[in-house]
Structures are given as C-alpha cells and as structure tokens.
Design a protein around this motif. Structure first.
Motif, PDB file in Angstrom:
ATOM      1  N   ALA A   1       0.279   4.846  -9.666  1.00 15.24           N
ATOM      2  CA  ALA A   1       0.397   6.170  -8.866  1.00 15.24           C
ATOM      3  C   ALA A   1       1.927   6.041  -8.253  1.00 15.24           C
ATOM      4  O   ALA A   1       2.495   4.968  -8.045  1.00 15.24           O
TER       5      ALA A   1
ATOM      6  N   ALA B   1       2.088   9.977  -4.542  1.00 14.78           N
ATOM      7  CA  ALA B   1       0.476   9.997  -4.193  1.00 14.78           C
ATOM      8  C   ALA B   1       0.353   9.204  -2.977  1.00 14.78           C
ATOM      9  O   ALA B   1      -0.566   9.298  -2.391  1.00 14.78           O
ATOM     10  N   THR B   2       1.298   8.141  -2.654  1.00 13.54           N
ATOM     11  CA  THR B   2       0.962   7.448  -1.228  1.00 13.54           C
ATOM     12  C   THR B   2       1.033   8.424  -0.085  1.00 13.54           C
ATOM     13  O   THR B   2       0.232   8.585   0.816  1.00 13.54           O
TER      14      THR B   2
ATOM     15  N   THR C   1      -2.416  -0.066  -8.389  1.00 14.92           N
ATOM     16  CA  THR C   1      -2.055   0.498  -9.559  1.00 14.92           C
ATOM     17  C   THR C   1      -0.861   0.132 -10.247  1.00 14.92           C
ATOM     18  O   THR C   1      -1.226   0.492 -11.657  1.00 14.92           O
ATOM     19  N   ARG C   2       0.135   0.122  -9.763  1.00 16.82           N
ATOM     20  CA  ARG C   2       1.332  -0.034 -10.676  1.00 16.82           C
ATOM     21  C   ARG C   2       1.357  -1.454 -11.457  1.00 16.82           C
ATOM     22  O   ARG C   2       2.179  -1.472 -12.323  1.00 16.82           O
TER      23      ARG C   2
ATOM     24  N   VAL D   1      -1.865   1.675  -3.380  1.00 19.14           N
ATOM     25  CA  VAL D   1      -1.016   2.149  -4.619  1.00 19.14           C
ATOM     26  C   VAL D   1      -0.148   1.221  -5.318  1.00 19.14           C
ATOM     27  O   VAL D   1      -0.001   1.408  -6.675  1.00 19.14           O
TER      28      VAL D   1
ATOM     29  N   LEU E   1      -5.997   9.841  -6.647  1.00 15.79           N
ATOM     30  CA  LEU E   1      -5.496   8.707  -7.489  1.00 15.79           C
ATOM     31  C   LEU E   1      -5.714   8.926  -9.095  1.00 15.79           C
ATOM     32  O   LEU E   1      -4.564   8.996 -10.028  1.00 15.79           O
TER      33      LEU E   1
END
Length: 341
Positions: A259, A263-264, A249-250, A246, A296
């Motif tokens: 995310a 989402a986690t 993705t950030r 996650v 995701l």
C-alpha cells in the motif's frame, strides 16, 4: 426535506453535529436501500467514502446492481450528478471538456465536460482505453482540470463512483496502478440472497425504483458534514497502528507492491468517517479494521504465483486479513482526554 441555509451550522454543542450527521446518513441509507436490497455493508461503505471526501470503485460481474447503486447514491443528494459511459472510443476530452473556437468572439472558449459535477458516475470504467481513463487522474487527486494550460477547479463536494467488471471479462482493460490508487475504497456487490432477490422481483418488476428516490440532503450540507468528519480525533496510538498496517503490506512476501502513502491517508480519513457514523468523535482500532479491506486490497499487487492459485482479488483480501491478524492492536484507548476536540 429539511435543509439548512448555506453557511449555517446546525450544531453548536459537542455531539450535536454527530447526531445531525447520523440523521442525514440514516435518511440517505433508507433512500439507497429502497433500490438496493440486502447490501447494508456496501451502502454503508459508500456513505463512508462520501463523507471521507473520497472516490469509490464498485467491481463485480455484470447485472448485480453496480450502476444502480451509483445512481441511487446520486439521487439521494440534491446535487449535480453526471454519468459517463466508458467505451473503447471514449476520448479524454469527452470526460474533461474541450476548448472550442468561437467565430463570433474570435477566441477559444472552454466547454466543460461531465466531470464538472458533484458526483460523477464512471460506468464500466475499464472498458475505455488507458488514455481515456487517465483523464480522471488530475480530477480525482487535485479536484481540478487543466486544459490548454488553464486550470479549472471542480465543485465541492466532488466524488467519482466508478463501476467495472472483473478483468477476466471480455473487452476490459486493467486499471493502471496510479488510477486504482486514487480510489479510496473498492467494494463488490455480490449476488443477492434468495430473500433479497425475491424482494427485488416485487420492487423492480413493474416500476423503476429509482423514480421514487427523492433527494434527502444537498451538496452544501454534505460539504459541512465532510468538514465535521475531518475534526474527528485520532490518537497517536491509532495513527501508529495505521502506519504499522500499511508498512506490513510493503514487507509481505506474497506482494510485489504494498500500500502507498496515499493509502495511509485514505485509511485514516475513512476511519474518521466510520467513527462519525457510529456517533463517536474519536477513532478506535475497530474503525481502522473495518475499513482496512475495502481501502487496501485494490492497491496491492500480488505475486504471479499467488494470484495463479486463488486469483488476485481473493489473495489480496486474504493478505489484508493476515496483516490485521499479525499487527498488534494498540492497548491504550483512542479517546481524547479532553472534551470538544
């Protein structure tokens, strides 16, 4: 149909509960696949989301069976199922309910809307205005509805199965980020294979296949299975692996928005359900990888220049695949060292 009495747990020894879950899932799979031909992965993801106590977004072009999948899933459970047809003139009160003045009692009384069900089919959700879409925000996150300052709790289990056409289609409104983030997973039906489409002509040509779908389980049993899924063990190494995915993705250069922490949570819940369907009481990295794309991709906001070259959905899928390839997989086993956890 074999149904246990409410409150009675049909398992007493480790592993018995997972065998019971697999049996219920197999019956539901057969019921849904009697209507939906050639889409085993989509059907499995739907069951994973149900057992993860989540919500499912089905996105694809018209005519590929999105609503049929949602209806078949609802028919397989002996529970309250309601459908909402989202249209541009839909009001929030058409979803949640409304307080009406009763002249006999000289007081307002609440008339529940279709959201007061176990499974809500939100058909073509992105054809309604954002104001109507927002009526589901509190329902999906908190399993409750607040009307005129009074909070009403929803039934358990509660699941929203929404269908939508791609935003390139005429007459659609894009779902706000807050709405998309509340959906646990997104799946696409895709066109059937020639063999599956030929089988569809035989099964759908003269009869309505949904009429032959009978409930194979009930709402109270699904609630018990959800509780079982919550007890599936997740090792610290797998938890950190989920966090690393996650976080990646950030930081990805092609994304404006990665995310969210929600989402986690959804990724770990679906990984538990995926493991349970495989008969395991513990999560392994393969479970996380299997659920990463459906959980995701719909939450990621792709940069305009990236979306222009390949489309937002395709770019998001490619980015998730890139993240899965880059983030190291934990080497230590995820299985707990003691039994019965």
């Amino acid at each position: 149909m074999t149904v246990t009495e409410p409150g009675v747990i049909p398992w007493r020894e480790p592993g018995t509960g997972l065998r019971h879950l697999a049996d219920v899932a197999a019956r539901m799979t057969r019921a849904v696949e009697s209507v939906i031909d050639g889409k085993p992965e989509v059907v499995r993801t739907s069951l994973v989301v149900l057992l993860a106590e989540g919500h499912l977004l089905i996105e694809d072009v018209p005519g590929v069976g999105k609503t049929m999948l949602a209806k078949a899933l609802g028919r397989s459970i002996d529970a309250r199922v309601r459908r909402i047809q989202f249209t541009p003139d839909l009001l929030p009160s058409d979803v949640t309910g409304v307080s009406v003045y009763n002249q006999d009692t000289r007081d307002f009384e609440f008339r529940p809307g279709p959201v007061f069900s176990n499974l809500v089919i939100a058909d073509e959700i992105n054809r309604a205005a954002p104001k109507a879409q927002s009526a589901l925000l509190e329902c999906m996150e908190e399993h409750q509805v607040t009307i005129d300052g009074v909070t009403y709790h929803l039934e358990s289990p509660f699941m929203v199965v929404a269908t939508q056409n791609p935003i390139e289609m005429e007459g659609t409104y894009p779902l706000p980020e807050a709405q998309r983030d509340r959906f646990t997973a997104r799946v696409s039906m895709g066109y059937p294979s020639p063999a599956a489409e030929l089988a569809m002509l035989d099964s759908h040509g003269n009869t309505e296949p949904l009429d032959a779908v009978d409930p194979v389980t009930e709402a109270t049993e699904i609630t018990r299975l959800i509780s079982l899924v919550r007890s599936v063990h997740v090792a610290d190494e797998v938890r950190r692996y989920i966090i690393d995915l996650v976080t990646a993705t950030r930081r990805h250069p092609e994304l404006v928005l990665g995310a969210s922490p929600r989402a986690t949570l959804h990724l770990i819940r679906t990984a538990r359900a995926h493991a349970a369907l495989d008969g395991r009481a513990f999560v392994v990295p393969d479970d996380v990888q299997a659920m990463a794309e459906p959980v995701l991709t719909h939450r990621l906001l792709v940069r305009a220049e990236t979306a222009a070259s390949s489309g937002s959905a395709e770019a998001a899928s490619r980015i998730v695949a890139d993240v899965l390839a880059r983030v190291p997989i934990p080497h230590r086993g995820a299985r707990p060292s003691h039994r019965g956890r």
